[in-house]
Motif scaffolding. Sequence first.
Motif, PDB file in Angstrom:
ATOM      1  N   ASP A   1       0.892  -1.247   0.153  1.00 42.96           N
ATOM      2  CA  ASP A   1      -0.073   0.107   0.061  1.00 42.96           C
ATOM      3  C   ASP A   1       0.808   1.230  -0.203  1.00 42.96           C
ATOM      4  O   ASP A   1       1.916   1.119   0.500  1.00 42.96           O
ATOM      5  CB  ASP A   1      -0.787  -0.042   1.258  1.00 42.96           C
TER       6      ASP A   1
ATOM      7  N   GLN B   1       0.831   3.963   1.623  1.00 47.80           N
ATOM      8  CA  GLN B   1       1.231   4.477   3.020  1.00 47.80           C
ATOM      9  C   GLN B   1       2.032   3.443   3.842  1.00 47.80           C
ATOM     10  O   GLN B   1       2.228   3.870   5.027  1.00 47.80           O
ATOM     11  CB  GLN B   1      -0.139   5.035   3.764  1.00 47.80           C
ATOM     12  N   ASP B   2       2.275   2.381   3.629  1.00 47.90           N
ATOM     13  CA  ASP B   2       2.986   1.321   4.507  1.00 47.90           C
ATOM     14  C   ASP B   2       4.398   1.820   4.709  1.00 47.90           C
ATOM     15  O   ASP B   2       5.166   2.038   3.776  1.00 47.90           O
ATOM     16  CB  ASP B   2       3.183  -0.114   3.485  1.00 47.90           C
TER      17      ASP B   2
ATOM     18  N   ASN C   1      -3.146  -9.197  10.496  1.00 53.66           N
ATOM     19  CA  ASN C   1      -3.572  -7.984  10.621  1.00 53.66           C
ATOM     20  C   ASN C   1      -2.596  -7.043  11.808  1.00 53.66           C
ATOM     21  O   ASN C   1      -2.425  -5.988  11.819  1.00 53.66           O
ATOM     22  CB  ASN C   1      -5.044  -7.467  10.756  1.00 53.66           C
TER      23      ASN C   1
ATOM     24  N   ARG D   1       0.426  -6.230  10.040  1.00 58.20           N
ATOM     25  CA  ARG D   1       0.207  -5.191   9.168  1.00 58.20           C
ATOM     26  C   ARG D   1      -0.050  -3.941   9.705  1.00 58.20           C
ATOM     27  O   ARG D   1       0.405  -2.677   9.445  1.00 58.20           O
ATOM     28  CB  ARG D   1      -0.928  -5.581   8.194  1.00 58.20           C
ATOM     29  N   LYS D   2      -0.752  -3.860  10.979  1.00 56.41           N
ATOM     30  CA  LYS D   2      -1.133  -2.675  11.869  1.00 56.41           C
ATOM     31  C   LYS D   2       0.149  -1.884  12.118  1.00 56.41           C
ATOM     32  O   LYS D   2       0.165  -0.632  12.020  1.00 56.41           O
ATOM     33  CB  LYS D   2      -1.997  -2.972  12.908  1.00 56.41           C
TER      34      LYS D   2
ATOM     35  N   ASN E   1       1.441   0.250   9.292  1.00 56.31           N
ATOM     36  CA  ASN E   1       0.486   1.298   8.864  1.00 56.31           C
ATOM     37  C   ASN E   1      -0.156   0.838   7.551  1.00 56.31           C
ATOM     38  O   ASN E   1      -0.515   1.567   6.673  1.00 56.31           O
ATOM     39  CB  ASN E   1       0.963   2.755   8.618  1.00 56.31           C
ATOM     40  N   ALA E   2      -0.204  -0.397   7.453  1.00 58.46           N
ATOM     41  CA  ALA E   2      -0.537  -1.064   6.065  1.00 58.46           C
ATOM     42  C   ALA E   2      -2.285  -1.214   6.389  1.00 58.46           C
ATOM     43  O   ALA E   2      -2.845  -1.138   7.483  1.00 58.46           O
ATOM     44  CB  ALA E   2      -0.055  -2.434   5.837  1.00 58.46           C
ATOM     45  N   THR E   3      -3.006  -1.205   5.090  1.00 56.36           N
ATOM     46  CA  THR E   3      -4.360  -1.362   5.450  1.00 56.36           C
ATOM     47  C   THR E   3      -4.646  -2.629   5.828  1.00 56.36           C
ATOM     48  O   THR E   3      -4.546  -3.722   5.408  1.00 56.36           O
ATOM     49  CB  THR E   3      -5.069  -1.387   3.844  1.00 56.36           C
ATOM     50  N   LEU E   4      -5.601  -2.591   6.967  1.00 55.81           N
ATOM     51  CA  LEU E   4      -6.109  -3.984   7.613  1.00 55.81           C
ATOM     52  C   LEU E   4      -7.006  -4.606   6.585  1.00 55.81           C
ATOM     53  O   LEU E   4      -7.683  -4.098   5.758  1.00 55.81           O
ATOM     54  CB  LEU E   4      -6.805  -3.812   8.858  1.00 55.81           C
ATOM     55  N   MET E   5      -6.812  -6.106   6.449  1.00 58.44           N
ATOM     56  CA  MET E   5      -7.516  -6.665   5.506  1.00 58.44           C
ATOM     57  C   MET E   5      -8.434  -7.537   5.991  1.00 58.44           C
ATOM     58  O   MET E   5      -8.740  -7.944   7.091  1.00 58.44           O
ATOM     59  CB  MET E   5      -6.296  -7.745   4.774  1.00 58.44           C
TER      60      MET E   5
END
Length: 580
Positions: free
Chosen positions: A365, A367-368, A485, A488-489, A492-496
Amino acid sequence: MKFNKLFSAALLLTVATLPLTTSCNDYLKEKSESFIGPDQVEDSKEGVDMWVTGVYSNWLDDMFRWSEFPRVLEMDADYISGPDWLFSSLGAGNFQGESALDKMWKGPYNLINDANMAVRYISQMKGVDEAYKNNAIGECYFQEAFAYFLLVRAYGPIPYMAEDVSNSGEFMHSRRPVAEIYDHIIDLLTKASSLMYTRNNSNYKTGHVSAGSAAGLLAKVYATMAAAAMPAGTEVTVRTGAPYVTEDGKKHYRMPTAETFKKTAVEGYENMDAQALYKKAAEWAKKVIDGEYGSYELTAYDDLWKHSHCHDAEMMWGVESTTGDATYCTNVHTYYSGYKKSKGSPFIESGGWIGCTNNWYHLFDDQDYRITKGVRHVWRYYYQEDYNGAFYYPQSWSVKITGMDADGNYVREPDTEYKKTGMNYQYNQSSECLAFTTKYDDVDDDATQYAESFWPFLRYADVLLIYAEAENELGNSAEAMHYLNIVRKRSNATLMETPATKTAMRSTILEERAKEFACEGDRRWDLIRWGIYLQAMNAIGGRDDANINKARTDRNLLYPIPTDEINVNDSINSNNPGWN
């Protein structure tokens, strides 16, 4: 098994002088010049520490010192690249032409020999309390298990050594089946998890492995076996493809495309029970997550790769060096980050060679943090000083940095932060412009070739993703997504949301591992255990971003045993398939 006899003999004289690999410090800088034999090591806690230190020291005063490590673990993968002179035979798939692979074989076996010897002498001590002795023995078991884990993944069937050479007198051992080696690894780690202190124990020494390290590695071992044992034909999707497209004679980066591969059987794992192994992987990972072996947590991203945080709970096992020590040093910082002309200078004097490809970069992503902060976007080499030059990455940033598109057509004024520098920004399709990691940037002196570094072999994030993988294969996809997640959190990745199929979730987890553990020596082994290594490498179409040959054949599934081992060890009569 043939050992370097000179090294083994030297060890008997210098066991008390060797520093501990994973610990930060003072005694790394203050090495005694005295020489003693193993029978002269005193029966005391100090004597125990000397033996354990001797085992750990193999990593720095052997394997990492000459830069064979981590190259032998890292350079043969789909998402990694660099200059052809550095990647050489290993990076091009001609493993037998790569002298560094001798260290991949001999280094772990020297470590195994030293661990066996240390356990033998520590076990005989009478003047040390049992808990202290047990912890030390557990540390040696862990190191031995990890060495076998490296070897069995790289070579398949390998020799097993129950005793050190100085006690058995035996240098030659035959290769044992993969399943048998894993039985030994599991036994060693199970015992280590019960013998060692947890990291919360007041007696635990910062920087050492702990009971949680053994439990976490055990989860990874079970997951490796389980994935390799999954049925042929199991599907895994990877985002891949040729690095560039050519339009009007010009090369432009392309977005990776999803390709679904069917797993091929992984030799040596055919008779293993994948579901039973995934249950064990989930069990051990959950024990770590639940704190049964000490408390673990993810480090905040902004602190994760600071050297001052290399002993955080997340870092469960790794190799640490100090600055400028000619014996106990590594080139990790130089290879991945590069060292500067002078301290604090903006210009890289040398290094900063190994990076990731466009296919990897475009998995994220926008913003990751793993690309916004974890990838170098503007940098300068010493030869750019004369013309005020700088490189940028990725190519898609061309307009914001230069005001021009990838074809050199003016589009608009560049963003103010780049325009005001007055620098001449450039991008090219070569090893000069890759997705270079910032993981190894933080050092006290960025102008020294041998700056301190920490190479992580096992992080808590790995345990979380192993648990997610195991739960998915056991049919618990919602549980799997929850733990995916968590990782990922942090970035700052989008949670899936949970994918509709087990295959989709499997592929998502494998991709997350590629993103999270980039430049940590893990990718080749993930592709191998999933039986998709050949498909993933060949999907690139021959050459990667830096023109490194990525075409592979069956012989690349295993590393070749060093020729001198074949020549001297009468118990090994042939090499791995495809190698002389």
